[in-house]
Design a protein around this motif. Structure first.
Motif, PDB file in Angstrom:
ATOM      1  N   UNK A  62      81.498  65.601 -26.391  1.00 52.62           N
ATOM      2  CA  UNK A  62      82.692  65.207 -27.140  1.00 52.62           C
ATOM      3  C   UNK A  62      83.967  65.257 -26.300  1.00 52.62           C
ATOM      4  N   UNK A  63      83.847  65.179 -24.975  1.00 53.51           N
ATOM      5  CA  UNK A  63      85.036  65.311 -24.118  1.00 53.51           C
ATOM      6  C   UNK A  63      86.100  64.276 -24.476  1.00 53.51           C
ATOM      7  N   UNK A  64      85.713  63.015 -24.566  1.00 51.21           N
ATOM      8  CA  UNK A  64      86.692  61.969 -24.873  1.00 51.21           C
ATOM      9  C   UNK A  64      87.259  62.136 -26.273  1.00 51.21           C
ATOM     10  N   UNK A  65      86.418  62.529 -27.232  1.00 50.71           N
ATOM     11  CA  UNK A  65      86.887  62.729 -28.603  1.00 50.71           C
ATOM     12  C   UNK A  65      87.881  63.877 -28.683  1.00 50.71           C
ATOM     13  N   UNK A  66      87.583  64.975 -27.999  1.00 48.07           N
ATOM     14  CA  UNK A  66      88.485  66.128 -28.000  1.00 48.07           C
ATOM     15  C   UNK A  66      89.819  65.763 -27.356  1.00 48.07           C
ATOM     16  N   UNK A  67      89.773  65.081 -26.232  1.00 51.89           N
ATOM     17  CA  UNK A  67      91.011  64.717 -25.542  1.00 51.89           C
ATOM     18  C   UNK A  67      91.821  63.714 -26.356  1.00 51.89           C
ATOM     19  N   UNK A  68      91.150  62.858 -27.074  1.00 53.65           N
ATOM     20  CA  UNK A  68      91.870  61.912 -27.931  1.00 53.65           C
ATOM     21  C   UNK A  68      92.601  62.650 -29.051  1.00 53.65           C
ATOM     22  N   UNK A  69      92.024  63.753 -29.502  1.00 48.81           N
ATOM     23  CA  UNK A  69      92.626  64.503 -30.595  1.00 48.81           C
ATOM     24  C   UNK A  69      93.863  65.277 -30.174  1.00 48.81           C
ATOM     25  N   UNK A  70      94.024  65.517 -28.859  1.00 51.84           N
ATOM     26  CA  UNK A  70      95.171  66.311 -28.403  1.00 51.84           C
ATOM     27  C   UNK A  70      96.240  65.450 -27.742  1.00 51.84           C
ATOM     28  N   UNK A  71      96.177  64.128 -27.960  1.00 50.20           N
ATOM     29  CA  UNK A  71      97.290  63.308 -27.509  1.00 50.20           C
ATOM     30  C   UNK A  71      96.952  62.130 -26.639  1.00 50.20           C
ATOM     31  N   UNK A  72      95.731  62.062 -26.080  1.00 51.53           N
ATOM     32  CA  UNK A  72      95.325  60.896 -25.301  1.00 51.53           C
ATOM     33  C   UNK A  72      94.816  59.847 -26.290  1.00 51.53           C
ATOM     34  N   UNK A  73      95.733  59.024 -26.799  1.00 54.79           N
ATOM     35  CA  UNK A  73      95.477  58.289 -28.027  1.00 54.79           C
ATOM     36  C   UNK A  73      94.515  57.125 -27.867  1.00 54.79           C
ATOM     37  N   UNK A  74      94.564  56.393 -26.773  1.00 53.98           N
ATOM     38  CA  UNK A  74      93.680  55.246 -26.617  1.00 53.98           C
ATOM     39  C   UNK A  74      92.336  55.677 -26.052  1.00 53.98           C
ATOM     40  N   UNK A  75      91.304  54.847 -26.292  1.00 46.62           N
ATOM     41  CA  UNK A  75      89.982  55.127 -25.740  1.00 46.62           C
ATOM     42  C   UNK A  75      90.019  55.177 -24.223  1.00 46.62           C
ATOM     43  N   UNK A  76      90.817  54.289 -23.622  1.00 47.54           N
ATOM     44  CA  UNK A  76      90.907  54.230 -22.167  1.00 47.54           C
ATOM     45  C   UNK A  76      91.540  55.498 -21.600  1.00 47.54           C
ATOM     46  N   UNK A  77      92.603  55.973 -22.220  1.00 46.81           N
ATOM     47  CA  UNK A  77      93.275  57.183 -21.738  1.00 46.81           C
ATOM     48  C   UNK A  77      92.370  58.403 -21.895  1.00 46.81           C
ATOM     49  N   UNK A  78      91.681  58.506 -23.027  1.00 43.48           N
ATOM     50  CA  UNK A  78      90.789  59.640 -23.256  1.00 43.48           C
ATOM     51  C   UNK A  78      89.624  59.624 -22.273  1.00 43.48           C
ATOM     52  N   UNK A  79      89.072  58.435 -21.999  1.00 37.21           N
ATOM     53  CA  UNK A  79      87.957  58.330 -21.055  1.00 37.21           C
ATOM     54  C   UNK A  79      88.404  58.656 -19.640  1.00 37.21           C
ATOM     55  N   UNK A  80      89.615  58.216 -19.272  1.00 35.92           N
ATOM     56  CA  UNK A  80      90.123  58.528 -17.935  1.00 35.92           C
ATOM     57  C   UNK A  80      90.360  60.023 -17.777  1.00 35.92           C
ATOM     58  N   UNK A  81      90.901  60.653 -18.808  1.00 38.86           N
ATOM     59  CA  UNK A  81      91.127  62.102 -18.748  1.00 38.86           C
ATOM     60  C   UNK A  81      89.808  62.855 -18.656  1.00 38.86           C
ATOM     61  N   UNK A  82      88.781  62.381 -19.374  1.00 39.86           N
ATOM     62  CA  UNK A  82      87.478  63.056 -19.332  1.00 39.86           C
ATOM     63  C   UNK A  82      86.801  62.888 -17.977  1.00 39.86           C
ATOM     64  N   UNK A  83      87.189  61.855 -17.216  1.00 46.92           N
ATOM     65  CA  UNK A  83      86.644  61.701 -15.870  1.00 46.92           C
ATOM     66  C   UNK A  83      87.002  62.909 -15.006  1.00 46.92           C
ATOM     67  N   UNK A  84      88.170  63.515 -15.274  1.00 52.63           N
ATOM     68  CA  UNK A  84      88.536  64.733 -14.564  1.00 52.63           C
ATOM     69  C   UNK A  84      87.547  65.862 -14.788  1.00 52.63           C
ATOM     70  N   UNK A  85      86.933  65.889 -15.965  1.00 52.96           N
ATOM     71  CA  UNK A  85      85.907  66.897 -16.245  1.00 52.96           C
ATOM     72  C   UNK A  85      84.733  66.723 -15.298  1.00 52.96           C
ATOM     73  N   UNK A  86      84.307  65.463 -15.103  1.00 49.66           N
ATOM     74  CA  UNK A  86      83.200  65.211 -14.186  1.00 49.66           C
ATOM     75  C   UNK A  86      83.534  65.553 -12.751  1.00 49.66           C
ATOM     76  N   UNK A  87      84.748  65.222 -12.322  1.00 52.82           N
ATOM     77  CA  UNK A  87      85.160  65.541 -10.951  1.00 52.82           C
ATOM     78  C   UNK A  87      85.176  67.049 -10.726  1.00 52.82           C
ATOM     79  N   UNK A  88      85.718  67.781 -11.683  1.00 50.15           N
ATOM     80  CA  UNK A  88      85.794  69.238 -11.558  1.00 50.15           C
ATOM     81  C   UNK A  88      84.399  69.848 -11.522  1.00 50.15           C
ATOM     82  N   UNK A  89      83.483  69.330 -12.306  1.00 48.59           N
ATOM     83  CA  UNK A  89      82.119  69.863 -12.311  1.00 48.59           C
ATOM     84  C   UNK A  89      81.461  69.696 -10.951  1.00 48.59           C
ATOM     85  N   UNK A  90      81.630  68.537 -10.342  1.00 49.67           N
ATOM     86  CA  UNK A  90      81.034  68.302  -9.030  1.00 49.67           C
ATOM     87  C   UNK A  90      81.675  69.195  -7.981  1.00 49.67           C
ATOM     88  N   UNK A  91      83.010  69.232  -7.961  1.00 54.18           N
ATOM     89  CA  UNK A  91      83.736  69.998  -6.940  1.00 54.18           C
ATOM     90  C   UNK A  91      83.416  71.487  -7.029  1.00 54.18           C
TER      91      UNK A  91
END
Length: 486
Positions: A307-336
């Motif tokens: 639910x990463x994109x859904x959670x981020x959309x609920x806290x202010x990342x209003x568009x699907x594109x913005x929420x998906x881009x913000x959730x990409x940071x989750x993937x980067x952090x996991x790898x790093x």
């Protein structure tokens, strides 16, 4: 002192000196043998290649785990999913995984690790193909269950296969390759979510991307050798010896074959009930393992992936594109964070990583809770779906020459028999939501828009919430990632 006694003492001293020289010579011989052992029984190119092909299962597993985060944002509008239906869509993968976990051990022991990976890859391709042609809630559930069975079976078989083909001094490193591939797969899933966020029916492209890779792995695994340990279990010692010689790039694998036979003989001394007994501390070991796996689930990490994109959309990342881009940071952090944790876990220690990671997780969760306490979250907008009219109206360029009446006629003509039967089964609260949306359409405005206008999230809180989430994900990867793996 008597002369005879002195002669006897001198003889004993000479014998002791000769024994010491023989022992030192023997130790030197053993040291020279150990120095030559990695070259004779090392991790050859073929062993690494076989492990990498098997670890593609980890990449596919991570991709499927992270994929639903972005796909759900599109599907809930297209299929008009209620809150409960969205939860079932996400959980259907876990239902399939639960079923496979109950029979996976039997399958890999009965049919082999390599064949189990081939079956899992083929099942993932089949499950993905089921999803693409249809836009049906029921068929989507069936496809996700098939994918859940696939990734669960492959996760069991892959780790066992890599561990059994790897030399002992490289076993931990090669098994860790599967964990690394999982987090890379999650990152690729989030990138895919962002890339197709604004594409019409982009969720189909998201699910379709794994089909070529899954088919390629199934074909490649067919040409790889079976596990030598599995061949010994099936009393095929000669084939196991040839596989070991090919994997180790040596002409004589008799010693390692003898070690495998000895370990299998030791395993037969235990039964399933011994896990619950104090014999060789088996009960304590099992409880530690179960506790770690329990905390992996209860810390909420799987929910963040789903639910990463859904959670981020609920806290202010209003568009699907913005929420998906913000959730990409989750993937980067996991790898790093996973890469150094996997590399240094043997030097630092699993317990140290666990304590550090758990402490940082606790701090980040508390911070996230305090931040979100001051954020207005419209749960109706986050969970419930939009009506097809709202979804159509929100897309740019779709309002030209279209009135409310003609729009309703357009959607009425687009309704298929499956769509009508699905609407008849919708829960009363979703039906009431649809009526509210239609009323808002008649008044010339959308209820969703009014909610968003009344619940604008401050920029500072929005980014602080994202930062807390990223710290939490990093702490989990450092604390519970390599600890459970090792």
């Amino acid at each position: 002192m008597a002369p005879g006694q002195s002669t006897e003492d001198l003889g004993q001293q000479n014998q002791t000196m000769r024994a010491g020289e023989d022992e030192e010579s023997s130790r030197g011989s053993r040291r020279r043998h150990l120095r030559k052992l990695p070259a004779a029984a090392g991790c050859g190119t073929f062993t690494f290649l076989s492990s990498a092909v098997a670890a593609i299962s980890g990449l596919l597993m991570g991709y499927e785990l992270g994929l639903i985060s972005g796909a759900l944002l599109q599907m809930r509008s297209i299929l008009a999913l209620s809150c409960k239906e969205q939860e079932i869509v996400v959980s259907s993968l876990l239902f399939g995984a639960l079923f496979a976990s109950l029979i996976g051990g039997f399958l890999i022991d009965q049919f082999g690790r390599r064949l189990a990976i081939i079956i899992a890859s083929s099942l993932l391709v089949l499950g993905s193909l089921i999803l693409l042609p249809y836009e049906s809630y029921g068929i989507f559930i069936v496809g996700r269950i098939a994918i859940g069975i696939s990734i669960s079976l492959s996760s069991i078989a892959t780790c066992v296969y890599i561990a059994e083909i790897a030399p002992q001094h490289r076993r931990g490193l090669l098994v860790s390759l599967n964990e690394l591939m999982i987090v890379i797969g999650i990152l690729f899933a989030y990138i895919s979510n962002y890339a197709f966020a604004r594409v019409s029916h982009g969720w189909k492209y998201m699910f379709g991307l794994v089909i070529p890779l899954g088919a390629l792995q199934a074909i490649a695994m067919y040409f790889l050798p079976p596990s030598p340990r599995f061949l010994v279990m099936k009393n095929n010692d000669e084939a196991a010896r040839k596989v070991l010689e090919r994997l180790r790039e040596t002409s004589d694998a008799t010693k390692e074959l003898t070690v495998i036979k000895s370990s299998l003989k030791d395993e037969h001394q235990y039964s399933f009930l011994d896990l619950f007994r104090s014999r060789n501390n088996m009960r304590a070991r099992m409880l530690v393992g179960l506790t770690l796996v329990f905390f992996v689930q209860t810390t909420g990490q799987p929910n963040i992936l789903f639910y990463a994109s859904t959670v981020l959309k609920s806290v202010g990342f209003q568009s699907n594109e913005a929420a998906s881009l913000a959730s990409t940071g989750v993937g980067v952090v996991k790898v790093v964070s996973t890469v150094p944790a996997t590399v240094f876990v043997d030097q630092v220690g699993s317990k140290t990583f666990l304590c550090i990671g758990s402490s940082v997780m606790a701090v980040s969760l508390v911070t996230m809770g305090l931040v979100n306490r001051n954020i207005y979250v419209n749960f109706t907008n986050v969970c419930r779906s939009q009506s097809p009219e709202d979804f159509f109206l929100q897309r740019p360029g779709n309002l030209t020459g279209v009135t409310n009446g003609s729009l309703k006629d357009l959607f009425a003509s687009m309704a298929s028999p499956e769509r009508l039967s699905f609407d008849a089964q919708r829960s009363p609260d979703v039906a009431r939501m649809g009526e509210l949306n239609k009323t808002a359409l008649a008044g010339g405005k959308s209820t969703t828009g009014s909610h968003m206008e009344s619940g604008e999230v401050p920029v500072v809180l929005k980014w602080l919430s994202l930062a807390s989430l990223l710290v939490y994900v990093a702490a989990f990867s450092i604390g519970l990632g390599p600890t459970v793996l090792s």
